[in-house]
Design a protein around this motif. Structure first.
Motif, PDB file in Angstrom:
ATOM      1  N   SER A  33     -14.062   0.430   5.182  1.00  0.00           N
ATOM      2  CA  SER A  33     -14.134   0.417   6.644  1.00  0.00           C
ATOM      3  C   SER A  33     -13.666   1.728   7.269  1.00  0.00           C
ATOM      4  CB  SER A  33     -13.344  -0.761   7.219  1.00  0.00           C
ATOM      5  OG  SER A  33     -11.977  -0.631   6.924  1.00  0.00           O
ATOM      6  N   THR A  34     -12.733   2.419   6.623  1.00  0.00           N
ATOM      7  CA  THR A  34     -12.233   3.680   7.173  1.00  0.00           C
ATOM      8  C   THR A  34     -12.939   4.895   6.591  1.00  0.00           C
ATOM      9  OG1 THR A  34     -10.500   3.861   5.495  1.00  0.00           O
ATOM     10  CG2 THR A  34      -9.920   2.746   7.563  1.00  0.00           C
ATOM     11  N   GLU A  35     -13.645   4.671   5.481  1.00  0.00           N
ATOM     12  CA  GLU A  35     -14.306   5.762   4.746  1.00  0.00           C
ATOM     13  C   GLU A  35     -13.295   6.821   4.319  1.00  0.00           C
ATOM     14  OE1 GLU A  35     -17.511   7.073   7.274  1.00  0.00           O
ATOM     15  OE2 GLU A  35     -18.714   5.303   6.792  1.00  0.00           O
ATOM     16  N   GLN A  36     -12.132   6.355   3.904  1.00  0.00           N
ATOM     17  CA  GLN A  36     -11.057   7.240   3.453  1.00  0.00           C
ATOM     18  C   GLN A  36     -10.721   6.941   1.996  1.00  0.00           C
ATOM     19  OE1 GLN A  36      -9.726   9.734   5.109  1.00  0.00           O
ATOM     20  NE2 GLN A  36     -10.638   9.323   7.105  1.00  0.00           N
ATOM     21  N   THR A  37      -9.997   7.866   1.379  1.00  0.00           N
ATOM     22  CA  THR A  37      -9.602   7.712  -0.015  1.00  0.00           C
ATOM     23  C   THR A  37      -8.398   6.777  -0.134  1.00  0.00           C
ATOM     24  OG1 THR A  37      -8.050   9.568   0.070  1.00  0.00           O
ATOM     25  CG2 THR A  37     -10.348  10.075  -0.522  1.00  0.00           C
ATOM     26  N   GLU A  38      -8.173   6.320  -1.352  1.00  0.00           N
ATOM     27  CA  GLU A  38      -6.997   5.479  -1.608  1.00  0.00           C
ATOM     28  C   GLU A  38      -5.720   6.240  -1.266  1.00  0.00           C
ATOM     29  OE1 GLU A  38      -4.699   3.230  -5.290  1.00  0.00           O
ATOM     30  OE2 GLU A  38      -6.840   3.702  -5.504  1.00  0.00           O
ATOM     31  N   GLU A  39      -5.658   7.506  -1.618  1.00  0.00           N
ATOM     32  CA  GLU A  39      -4.468   8.312  -1.336  1.00  0.00           C
ATOM     33  C   GLU A  39      -4.191   8.375   0.170  1.00  0.00           C
ATOM     34  OE1 GLU A  39      -2.786  12.858  -1.999  1.00  0.00           O
ATOM     35  OE2 GLU A  39      -4.717  12.288  -2.866  1.00  0.00           O
ATOM     36  N   TRP A  40      -5.228   8.573   0.956  1.00  0.00           N
ATOM     37  CA  TRP A  40      -5.058   8.632   2.409  1.00  0.00           C
ATOM     38  C   TRP A  40      -4.554   7.291   2.947  1.00  0.00           C
ATOM     39  CZ3 TRP A  40      -6.778   6.127   6.746  1.00  0.00           C
ATOM     40  CH2 TRP A  40      -6.523   6.737   7.978  1.00  0.00           C
ATOM     41  N   ILE A  41      -5.161   6.200   2.472  1.00  0.00           N
ATOM     42  CA  ILE A  41      -4.765   4.858   2.907  1.00  0.00           C
ATOM     43  C   ILE A  41      -3.289   4.634   2.594  1.00  0.00           C
ATOM     44  CG2 ILE A  41      -5.053   2.364   2.502  1.00  0.00           C
ATOM     45  CD1 ILE A  41      -7.443   3.372   3.962  1.00  0.00           C
ATOM     46  N   ARG A  42      -2.878   4.978   1.404  1.00  0.00           N
ATOM     47  CA  ARG A  42      -1.486   4.756   0.996  1.00  0.00           C
ATOM     48  C   ARG A  42      -0.525   5.619   1.816  1.00  0.00           C
ATOM     49  NH1 ARG A  42      -1.081   1.223  -2.956  1.00  0.00           N
ATOM     50  NH2 ARG A  42      -2.830   0.847  -4.353  1.00  0.00           N
ATOM     51  N   ASN A  43      -0.863   6.865   2.060  1.00  0.00           N
ATOM     52  CA  ASN A  43      -0.010   7.735   2.887  1.00  0.00           C
ATOM     53  C   ASN A  43       0.068   7.234   4.318  1.00  0.00           C
ATOM     54  OD1 ASN A  43       0.650   9.535   0.829  1.00  0.00           O
ATOM     55  ND2 ASN A  43      -1.122  10.824   1.224  1.00  0.00           N
TER      56      ASN A  43
ATOM     57  N   LEU B 247       0.825  -1.205   0.000  1.00  0.00           N
ATOM     58  CA  LEU B 247       0.000   0.000   0.000  1.00  0.00           C
ATOM     59  C   LEU B 247       0.860   1.256   0.000  1.00  0.00           C
ATOM     60  CD1 LEU B 247      -2.682  -1.191   2.565  1.00  0.00           C
ATOM     61  CD2 LEU B 247      -3.127  -0.594   0.162  1.00  0.00           C
ATOM     62  N   ALA B 248       1.923   1.243   0.780  1.00  0.00           N
ATOM     63  CA  ALA B 248       2.781   2.420   0.907  1.00  0.00           C
ATOM     64  C   ALA B 248       3.512   2.765  -0.381  1.00  0.00           C
ATOM     65  CB  ALA B 248       3.777   2.212   2.040  1.00  0.00           C
ATOM     66  N   ILE B 249       3.878   1.748  -1.165  1.00  0.00           N
ATOM     67  CA  ILE B 249       4.640   2.024  -2.396  1.00  0.00           C
ATOM     68  C   ILE B 249       3.761   2.044  -3.645  1.00  0.00           C
ATOM     69  CG2 ILE B 249       6.797   1.151  -1.411  1.00  0.00           C
ATOM     70  CD1 ILE B 249       6.421  -1.371  -3.177  1.00  0.00           C
ATOM     71  N   GLY B 250       2.454   1.942  -3.450  1.00  0.00           N
ATOM     72  CA  GLY B 250       1.532   2.069  -4.577  1.00  0.00           C
ATOM     73  C   GLY B 250       1.224   0.789  -5.316  1.00  0.00           C
ATOM     74  N   GLU B 251       1.614  -0.342  -4.775  1.00  0.00           N
ATOM     75  CA  GLU B 251       1.298  -1.624  -5.423  1.00  0.00           C
ATOM     76  C   GLU B 251      -0.107  -2.076  -5.050  1.00  0.00           C
ATOM     77  OE1 GLU B 251       4.194  -4.664  -4.687  1.00  0.00           O
ATOM     78  OE2 GLU B 251       5.805  -3.531  -5.642  1.00  0.00           O
ATOM     79  N   THR B 252      -0.575  -3.101  -5.736  1.00  0.00           N
ATOM     80  CA  THR B 252      -1.899  -3.649  -5.486  1.00  0.00           C
ATOM     81  C   THR B 252      -1.911  -4.443  -4.186  1.00  0.00           C
ATOM     82  OG1 THR B 252      -2.254  -3.848  -7.864  1.00  0.00           O
ATOM     83  CG2 THR B 252      -3.706  -5.127  -6.449  1.00  0.00           C
TER      84      THR B 252
END
Length: 120
Positions: free
Chosen positions: A78-88, A63-68
């Motif tokens: 579950s977090t109701e957050q964006t992909e960008e937020w999850i990855r950061n 997730l941190a490096i942008g892979e699947t």
């Protein structure tokens, strides 16, 4: 999971316990990046312990490096957050765990009880 909550999952071999438990663990980490300090995951075998630790760390890294990651869509729901937020946040969570690895507690029942006995 609330404060002081004990949750027990029981299922037969090959039913996807490790996958499910990893998803639950990851979801908890995204609620607070320091939740790994409050979670004790206990399994029956060394193999299951190693697999669960590996899955958690591998998916945080992916997730941190942008892979699947197979957990991304569930985490977004579950977090109701964006992909960008999850990855950061993944990078922050992963760094927290790696810098405080002794508190990342996933162990076998045997090693858990040995730790308790040694403390007394």
């Amino acid at each position: 999971m609330g404060k002081g909550t004990l949750t027990i999952y029981s299922a037969s071999a090959g039913s996807g316990k490790t996958y499910k438990l990893t998803g639950i663990y990851l979801t908890s980490l995204f609620k607070s990046r320091y939740n790994y300090r409050k979670i004790l995951a206990v399994t029956f075998t060394n193999k299951a312990t190693a697999e669960m630790k590996s899955r958690i760390l591998d998916n945080l890294h992916k997730l941190a490096i942008g892979e699947t990651s197979e957990y991304l869509s569930d985490l977004m729901k579950s977090t109701e957050q964006t992909e960008e937020w999850i990855r950061n946040e993944s990078m922050k969570v992963l760094n927290s765990i790696l810098h405080d690895f002794s508190r990342f507690s996933i162990s076998t029942i045997d090693s858990f009880f040995q730790k308790i006995l040694r403390s007394f």
